[in-house]
Design a protein around this motif. Structure first.
Motif, short mmCIF file in Angstrom:
data_model
loop_
_atom_site.label_atom_id
_atom_site.label_comp_id
_atom_site.label_asym_id
_atom_site.label_seq_id
_atom_site.Cartn_x
_atom_site.Cartn_y
_atom_site.Cartn_z
N LEU A 102 12.34 22.24 -3.80
CA LEU A 102 13.58 22.99 -3.57
C LEU A 102 13.26 24.43 -3.15
N SER A 103 12.30 25.04 -3.82
CA SER A 103 11.92 26.41 -3.50
C SER A 103 11.34 26.52 -2.08
N ILE A 104 10.48 25.59 -1.73
CA ILE A 104 9.88 25.58 -0.38
C ILE A 104 10.96 25.27 0.65
N ALA A 105 11.78 24.28 0.35
CA ALA A 105 12.81 23.84 1.30
C ALA A 105 13.86 24.92 1.53
N TYR A 106 14.11 25.76 0.53
CA TYR A 106 15.11 26.81 0.72
C TYR A 106 14.68 27.76 1.84
N LYS A 107 13.41 28.11 1.86
CA LYS A 107 12.93 29.02 2.92
C LYS A 107 13.12 28.40 4.30
N LEU A 108 12.86 27.09 4.40
CA LEU A 108 13.06 26.40 5.67
C LEU A 108 14.54 26.27 5.99
N GLY A 109 15.35 25.97 4.99
CA GLY A 109 16.79 25.88 5.19
C GLY A 109 17.40 27.22 5.58
N LEU A 110 16.86 28.29 5.01
CA LEU A 110 17.31 29.63 5.37
C LEU A 110 17.06 29.90 6.85
N ASN A 111 15.89 29.52 7.33
CA ASN A 111 15.58 29.68 8.76
C ASN A 111 16.57 28.90 9.62
N LEU A 112 16.89 27.68 9.20
CA LEU A 112 17.86 26.86 9.92
C LEU A 112 19.22 27.56 9.96
N ALA A 113 19.66 28.07 8.81
CA ALA A 113 20.97 28.73 8.74
C ALA A 113 21.01 29.97 9.63
N VAL A 114 19.97 30.76 9.60
CA VAL A 114 19.93 31.97 10.45
C VAL A 114 19.96 31.58 11.92
N ARG A 115 19.15 30.59 12.27
CA ARG A 115 19.07 30.15 13.67
C ARG A 115 20.41 29.61 14.16
N GLU A 116 21.09 28.85 13.31
CA GLU A 116 22.31 28.17 13.77
C GLU A 116 23.58 28.99 13.58
N THR A 117 23.53 30.06 12.79
CA THR A 117 24.73 30.89 12.59
C THR A 117 24.66 32.22 13.33
N ASP A 118 23.46 32.63 13.70
CA ASP A 118 23.22 33.96 14.27
C ASP A 118 23.51 35.09 13.29
N LEU A 119 23.64 34.75 12.02
CA LEU A 119 23.79 35.78 10.98
C LEU A 119 22.39 36.29 10.61
N PRO A 120 22.28 37.56 10.25
CA PRO A 120 20.96 38.09 9.88
C PRO A 120 20.50 37.53 8.53
N TYR A 121 19.19 37.54 8.33
CA TYR A 121 18.60 37.05 7.08
C TYR A 121 19.20 37.75 5.87
N GLU A 122 19.52 39.03 6.02
CA GLU A 122 20.05 39.81 4.89
C GLU A 122 21.39 39.28 4.38
N THR A 123 22.08 38.49 5.19
CA THR A 123 23.36 37.91 4.79
C THR A 123 23.19 36.92 3.64
N PHE A 124 22.05 36.27 3.62
CA PHE A 124 21.81 35.16 2.69
C PHE A 124 20.98 35.61 1.50
N PRO A 125 21.13 34.93 0.38
CA PRO A 125 20.28 35.24 -0.79
C PRO A 125 18.81 34.97 -0.47
N SER A 126 17.93 35.78 -1.02
CA SER A 126 16.50 35.58 -0.77
C SER A 126 15.96 34.37 -1.53
N ASP A 127 16.60 34.02 -2.65
CA ASP A 127 16.22 32.84 -3.41
C ASP A 127 17.37 31.85 -3.39
N CYS A 128 17.05 30.60 -3.57
CA CYS A 128 18.06 29.54 -3.51
C CYS A 128 19.17 29.80 -4.53
N PRO A 129 20.41 29.92 -4.08
CA PRO A 129 21.51 30.20 -5.00
C PRO A 129 22.07 28.94 -5.68
N TYR A 130 21.56 27.77 -5.30
CA TYR A 130 22.09 26.52 -5.82
C TYR A 130 21.07 25.88 -6.75
N SER A 131 21.54 25.37 -7.86
CA SER A 131 20.65 24.63 -8.75
C SER A 131 20.28 23.31 -8.09
#
Length: 150
Positions: A102-131
Protein backbone atom coordinates in the motif's frame (compact mmCIF):
# COMPACT_ATOMS: atom_id res chain seq x y z
CA UNK A 1 18.72 -27.06 -23.23
CA UNK A 2 20.04 -23.66 -22.13
CA UNK A 3 20.11 -22.43 -25.72
CA UNK A 4 16.43 -23.42 -26.04
CA UNK A 5 15.73 -21.34 -22.94
CA UNK A 6 17.24 -18.31 -24.69
CA UNK A 7 15.88 -18.93 -28.18
CA UNK A 8 12.36 -20.31 -27.60
CA UNK A 9 11.09 -19.80 -24.08
CA UNK A 10 7.72 -21.43 -24.72
CA UNK A 11 9.33 -24.56 -26.16
CA UNK A 12 11.68 -24.63 -23.15
CA UNK A 13 8.71 -24.51 -20.74
CA UNK A 14 6.98 -27.34 -22.56
CA UNK A 15 10.16 -29.38 -22.45
CA UNK A 16 10.55 -28.76 -18.72
CA UNK A 17 6.93 -29.79 -18.12
CA UNK A 18 7.49 -32.99 -20.05
CA UNK A 19 10.70 -33.74 -18.10
CA UNK A 20 8.94 -33.08 -14.78
CA UNK A 21 6.06 -35.39 -15.72
CA UNK A 22 8.58 -38.06 -16.68
CA UNK A 23 10.47 -37.43 -13.43
CA UNK A 24 13.62 -37.00 -15.49
CA UNK A 25 15.27 -34.97 -12.74
CA UNK A 26 18.78 -35.19 -14.16
CA UNK A 27 17.66 -33.62 -17.47
CA UNK A 28 15.92 -30.58 -15.96
CA UNK A 29 17.36 -27.11 -16.45
CA UNK A 30 17.39 -26.50 -12.69
CA UNK A 31 19.18 -23.14 -12.73
CA UNK A 32 16.69 -21.54 -15.12
CA UNK A 33 13.72 -23.27 -13.45
CA UNK A 34 14.74 -21.74 -10.11
CA UNK A 35 15.08 -18.31 -11.72
CA UNK A 36 11.65 -18.58 -13.36
CA UNK A 37 9.99 -19.72 -10.14
CA UNK A 38 11.49 -16.77 -8.28
CA UNK A 39 10.24 -14.45 -11.04
CA UNK A 40 6.73 -15.83 -10.69
CA UNK A 41 6.67 -14.81 -7.03
CA UNK A 42 7.98 -11.34 -7.83
CA UNK A 43 5.34 -10.93 -10.55
CA UNK A 44 2.53 -11.67 -8.11
CA UNK A 45 3.84 -8.99 -5.73
CA UNK A 46 4.18 -6.59 -8.65
CA UNK A 47 0.62 -7.36 -9.75
CA UNK A 48 -0.59 -6.55 -6.24
CA UNK A 49 1.27 -3.20 -6.24
CA UNK A 50 0.02 -2.35 -9.74
CA UNK A 51 -3.62 -3.05 -8.88
CA UNK A 52 -3.34 -1.06 -5.65
CA UNK A 53 -1.66 1.89 -7.41
CA UNK A 54 -4.42 2.17 -10.03
CA UNK A 55 -7.04 1.89 -7.30
CA UNK A 56 -5.36 4.53 -5.13
CA UNK A 57 -4.85 6.86 -8.09
CA UNK A 58 -8.54 6.68 -8.91
CA UNK A 59 -9.54 7.18 -5.28
CA UNK A 60 -7.40 10.33 -5.24
CA UNK A 61 -8.96 11.53 -8.49
CA UNK A 62 -12.42 10.82 -7.02
CA UNK A 63 -11.61 12.82 -3.90
CA UNK A 64 -9.74 15.76 -5.42
CA UNK A 65 -11.64 16.22 -8.69
CA UNK A 66 -15.27 15.64 -7.66
CA UNK A 67 -16.54 17.60 -10.65
CA UNK A 68 -14.99 14.96 -12.97
CA UNK A 69 -16.53 11.92 -11.29
CA UNK A 70 -18.19 9.47 -13.59
CA UNK A 71 -18.98 5.86 -14.26
CA UNK A 72 -15.56 5.26 -15.80
CA UNK A 73 -13.72 6.11 -12.58
CA UNK A 74 -16.24 4.18 -10.52
CA UNK A 75 -15.89 1.15 -12.80
CA UNK A 76 -12.09 1.30 -12.50
CA UNK A 77 -12.30 1.48 -8.71
CA UNK A 78 -14.67 -1.51 -8.63
CA UNK A 79 -12.63 -3.52 -11.11
CA UNK A 80 -9.36 -3.00 -9.25
CA UNK A 81 -10.97 -4.05 -5.97
CA UNK A 82 -12.43 -7.15 -7.58
CA UNK A 83 -9.09 -8.02 -9.17
CA UNK A 84 -7.36 -7.54 -5.83
CA UNK A 85 -9.81 -9.89 -4.12
CA UNK A 86 -9.18 -12.51 -6.80
CA UNK A 87 -5.42 -12.06 -6.57
CA UNK A 88 -5.46 -12.41 -2.79
CA UNK A 89 -7.80 -15.41 -2.92
CA UNK A 90 -5.43 -17.11 -5.34
CA UNK A 91 -2.34 -16.02 -3.40
CA UNK A 92 -3.25 -15.73 0.30
CA UNK A 93 0.43 -15.58 1.25
CA UNK A 94 0.50 -12.06 -0.24
CA UNK A 95 -1.74 -10.73 2.57
CA UNK A 96 1.14 -9.99 4.98
CA UNK A 97 2.72 -7.89 2.20
CA UNK A 98 -0.38 -5.66 1.81
CA UNK A 99 0.71 -2.87 4.19
CA UNK A 100 4.10 -2.51 2.53
CA UNK A 101 2.51 -2.74 -0.92
CA UNK A 102 0.00 0.00 0.00
CA UNK A 103 2.81 2.40 0.87
CA UNK A 104 4.68 1.70 -2.37
CA UNK A 105 1.50 1.73 -4.44
CA UNK A 106 0.43 5.09 -3.03
CA UNK A 107 3.48 6.78 -4.55
CA UNK A 108 2.65 5.23 -7.92
CA UNK A 109 -1.04 6.09 -7.56
CA UNK A 110 -0.09 9.66 -6.68
CA UNK A 111 1.85 9.92 -9.94
CA UNK A 112 -1.19 8.61 -11.82
CA UNK A 113 -3.48 11.15 -10.13
CA UNK A 114 -1.14 14.06 -10.87
CA UNK A 115 -0.71 12.97 -14.49
CA UNK A 116 -4.43 12.49 -15.09
CA UNK A 117 -5.77 15.52 -13.18
CA UNK A 118 -3.06 18.10 -13.95
CA UNK A 119 -3.23 19.06 -10.28
CA UNK A 120 0.13 19.72 -8.60
CA UNK A 121 1.66 17.17 -6.24
CA UNK A 122 1.13 19.59 -3.35
CA UNK A 123 -2.64 19.16 -3.75
CA UNK A 124 -2.45 15.58 -2.51
CA UNK A 125 -1.35 14.14 0.84
CA UNK A 126 2.27 12.99 0.86
CA UNK A 127 1.25 9.77 2.63
CA UNK A 128 -1.69 7.54 1.83
CA UNK A 129 -4.77 9.06 3.48
CA UNK A 130 -6.76 5.82 3.25
CA UNK A 131 -6.42 2.82 5.52
CA UNK A 132 -5.88 -0.55 3.94
CA UNK A 133 -9.34 -1.61 5.10
CA UNK A 134 -10.98 1.43 3.52
CA UNK A 135 -9.00 1.05 0.30
CA UNK A 136 -10.24 -2.51 -0.15
CA UNK A 137 -13.79 -1.84 1.10
CA UNK A 138 -16.36 -2.01 -1.73
CA UNK A 139 -18.51 0.63 -0.04
CA UNK A 140 -15.70 3.15 0.49
CA UNK A 141 -15.35 6.26 -1.64
CA UNK A 142 -13.33 9.20 -0.31
CA UNK A 143 -16.25 11.62 -0.20
CA UNK A 144 -18.23 9.39 2.17
CA UNK A 145 -15.04 8.75 4.17
CA UNK A 146 -14.47 12.49 4.61
CA UNK A 147 -18.07 13.03 5.69
CA UNK A 148 -17.90 10.23 8.26
CA UNK A 149 -14.60 11.61 9.61
CA UNK A 150 -15.98 15.12 10.03
Amino acid sequence: MKSLYKTDFYAWTQQQIHLLKQQAWQSLDVQNLLEELADLGRRERQELRNRLSVLLGHLLKWQFQPQQRGNSWLATIREQREQLVLLLDENPSLKPYLSEALSIAYKLGLNLAVRETDLPYETFPSDCPYSLEATLDDAFLPDSWLESDA
